[in-house]
Design a protein around this motif. Structure first.
Motif, PDB file in Angstrom:
ATOM      1  N   THR A 166       0.815  -1.220   0.000  1.00 29.41           N
ATOM      2  CA  THR A 166       0.000   0.000   0.000  1.00 29.41           C
ATOM      3  C   THR A 166       0.847   1.267   0.000  1.00 29.41           C
ATOM      4  O   THR A 166       0.595   2.194  -0.781  1.00 29.41           O
ATOM      5  N   ALA A 167       1.864   1.313   0.858  1.00 34.65           N
ATOM      6  CA  ALA A 167       2.713   2.507   0.937  1.00 34.65           C
ATOM      7  C   ALA A 167       3.480   2.728  -0.356  1.00 34.65           C
ATOM      8  O   ALA A 167       3.622   3.866  -0.837  1.00 34.65           O
ATOM      9  N   ALA A 168       3.978   1.625  -0.947  1.00 32.37           N
ATOM     10  CA  ALA A 168       4.723   1.744  -2.202  1.00 32.37           C
ATOM     11  C   ALA A 168       3.822   2.228  -3.338  1.00 32.37           C
ATOM     12  O   ALA A 168       4.221   3.053  -4.161  1.00 32.37           O
ATOM     13  N   LEU A 169       2.598   1.713  -3.376  1.00 30.89           N
ATOM     14  CA  LEU A 169       1.649   2.125  -4.407  1.00 30.89           C
ATOM     15  C   LEU A 169       1.297   3.606  -4.273  1.00 30.89           C
ATOM     16  O   LEU A 169       1.119   4.309  -5.269  1.00 30.89           O
ATOM     17  N   LYS A 170       1.196   4.081  -3.044  1.00 31.04           N
ATOM     18  CA  LYS A 170       0.884   5.495  -2.833  1.00 31.04           C
ATOM     19  C   LYS A 170       1.973   6.374  -3.424  1.00 31.04           C
ATOM     20  O   LYS A 170       1.689   7.417  -4.042  1.00 31.04           O
ATOM     21  N   THR A 171       3.239   5.956  -3.267  1.00 27.61           N
ATOM     22  CA  THR A 171       4.356   6.721  -3.834  1.00 27.61           C
ATOM     23  C   THR A 171       4.305   6.697  -5.360  1.00 27.61           C
ATOM     24  O   THR A 171       4.476   7.725  -6.017  1.00 27.61           O
ATOM     25  N   LEU A 172       4.061   5.519  -5.920  1.00 24.16           N
ATOM     26  CA  LEU A 172       4.004   5.394  -7.369  1.00 24.16           C
ATOM     27  C   LEU A 172       2.839   6.176  -7.957  1.00 24.16           C
ATOM     28  O   LEU A 172       2.924   6.679  -9.076  1.00 24.16           O
ATOM     29  N   LEU A 173       1.756   6.276  -7.192  1.00 26.40           N
ATOM     30  CA  LEU A 173       0.585   7.037  -7.641  1.00 26.40           C
ATOM     31  C   LEU A 173       0.713   8.526  -7.335  1.00 26.40           C
ATOM     32  O   LEU A 173      -0.264   9.261  -7.410  1.00 26.40           O
ATOM     33  N   ARG A 174       1.931   8.943  -6.976  1.00 25.92           N
ATOM     34  CA  ARG A 174       2.237  10.362  -6.760  1.00 25.92           C
ATOM     35  C   ARG A 174       1.442  10.981  -5.622  1.00 25.92           C
ATOM     36  O   ARG A 174       1.190  12.190  -5.605  1.00 25.92           O
TER      37      ARG A 174
END
Length: 378
Positions: A166-174
């Motif tokens: 979840t945290a990694a996806l949040k970064t990738l989703l800007r």
């Protein structure tokens, strides 16, 4: 609908024989709604002891000027925030209706395109929420339609090096989506069967098309999804460097035949992109997720009596065999050992220029699947 209004047009006058009042959710211009409301009240009060007029409306709204409504309808005045509440009272609105009326006023009166886009998004979301609350849209059907977060996460399965944390996806989703939104979207994709985890590797893979039965999805829900994706495009215009996106506009006068021909060619182009991308993603994963929005829409009305009724091919159009869109199959090959581009920003809201992208692996399946949703408006 209870009147003859087209949702994104100025609208026609209501039928004088109609016994039903105009419905606010049918309008995209609050002045036209007020004009039709006034005409309906005039018609309804015909023959009564006290006929409905502008002064009666002003009294109900606690406004001193007897012709204030007339000036608003004619565009000589704008409604202030205080006046919106007073008009809501005179129109007999409940709180939810007044909130919708406020958004419609803000959308109509906004002059900056970015601001209009923002209010349009809010108005669309408010109306969808209202239809869900009233039962006009079935909640189970609503849950079948992924929002923009789920739509992009679904495409990220085809992207190299993505960790579905979840945290990694949040970064990738800007940072455009919260961790709760991401977790909900990811869980929904898995529980609904769109995504599955490989029993051996634990890797997420596509299991089926994101929307299997588009004919069952209400147009209002698809419109909401498409507006979200288009809104991301507007943000990209201000957020991303020109070298990382491709935006172009073309304003032109067309005949009906030319319009139909261009529309056909655009659909064929989308299907060609989808086919090429599906093949490419089966061979190797992409590097980033891109969003391709294709828009062709009228900005003027046809002059009455000028529009041709007979449609003939305007150009030498060669109709080729239709390309059938199919769900992207899950890749059976192991992910390529390629480094993720730094900085690791995977999900972008860019409009891709296909002619400039010679390497097919840079074109993600999001563009193709989003195009599939666009076909619902056929």
């Amino acid at each position: 609908m209870q009147n003859s209004h087209l949702e994104f047009s100025k609208g026609k006058e209501i039928s004088m024989g109609s016994a039903n009042p105009p419905v606010l959710s049918d309008y995209m211009n609050y002045r036209q709604f007020l004009a039709d409301f006034y005409q309906f009240k005039r018609k309804s009060s015909k023959g009564s002891l006290r006929a409905y007029n502008y002064a009666v409306f002003s009294a109900a709204a606690n406004i001193k000027s007897p012709n204030y409504l007339k000036m608003i309808i004619e565009g000589k005045r704008n409604l202030s925030e205080d006046m919106i509440g007073k008009f809501g009272k005179a129109l007999g609105f409940m709180k939810d209706q007044t909130d919708e009326f406020r958004l419609l006023v803000q959308f109509t009166q906004a002059t900056d395109p970015a601001e209009r886009n923002m209010y349009l998004k809010k108005l669309s979301e408010h109306r969808v929420a209202g239809k869900l609350k009233s039962g006009e849209i079935d909640r189970k059907t609503w849950e079948k339609v992924p929002n923009w977060v789920a739509w992009i996460i679904y495409a990220m399965v085809d992207q190299e090096g993505v960790s579905f944390d979840t945290a990694a996806l949040k970064t990738l989703l800007r940072g455009k989506a919260s961790e709760d939104e991401i977790e909900t979207a990811l869980n929904t994709l898995i529980t609904s069967g769109e995504l599955r985890r490989d029993e051996v590797t634990g890797e997420l893979k596509k299991n089926r098309s994101l929307i299997e039965s588009p004919e069952e999805i209400p147009v209002a829900l698809v419109r909401k999804l498409q507006s979200q994706l288009m809104y991301l495009g507007l943000e990209s215009l201000y957020q991303d460097q020109p070298t990382d996106r491709e935006f172009g506009t073309l304003t032109m006068s067309l005949t009906k035949a030319e319009f139909e021909e261009i529309k056909f060619k655009l659909r064929q182009m989308r299907k060609a992109f989808h086919k090429d991308n599906s093949i490419a993603r089966m061979k190797e994963k992409g590097e980033r997720v891109y969003q391709l929005n294709i828009q062709l829409f009228p900005v003027t009305n046809a002059v009455e009596g000028v529009e041709k009724t007979v449609i003939k091919p305007a150009l030498d159009l060669k109709v080729e065999t239709a390309i059938v869109e199919t769900p992207v199959a899950a890749s059976t090959a192991a992910p390529q050992a390629q480094p993720v581009p730094a900085p690791a920003q995977a999900a972008t809201t860019e409009t891709a220029n296909a002619s400039a992208n010679k390497d097919r692996s840079n074109v993600s399946s999001l563009a193709a699947t989003a195009a599939s949703a666009a076909d619902l408006f056929r």
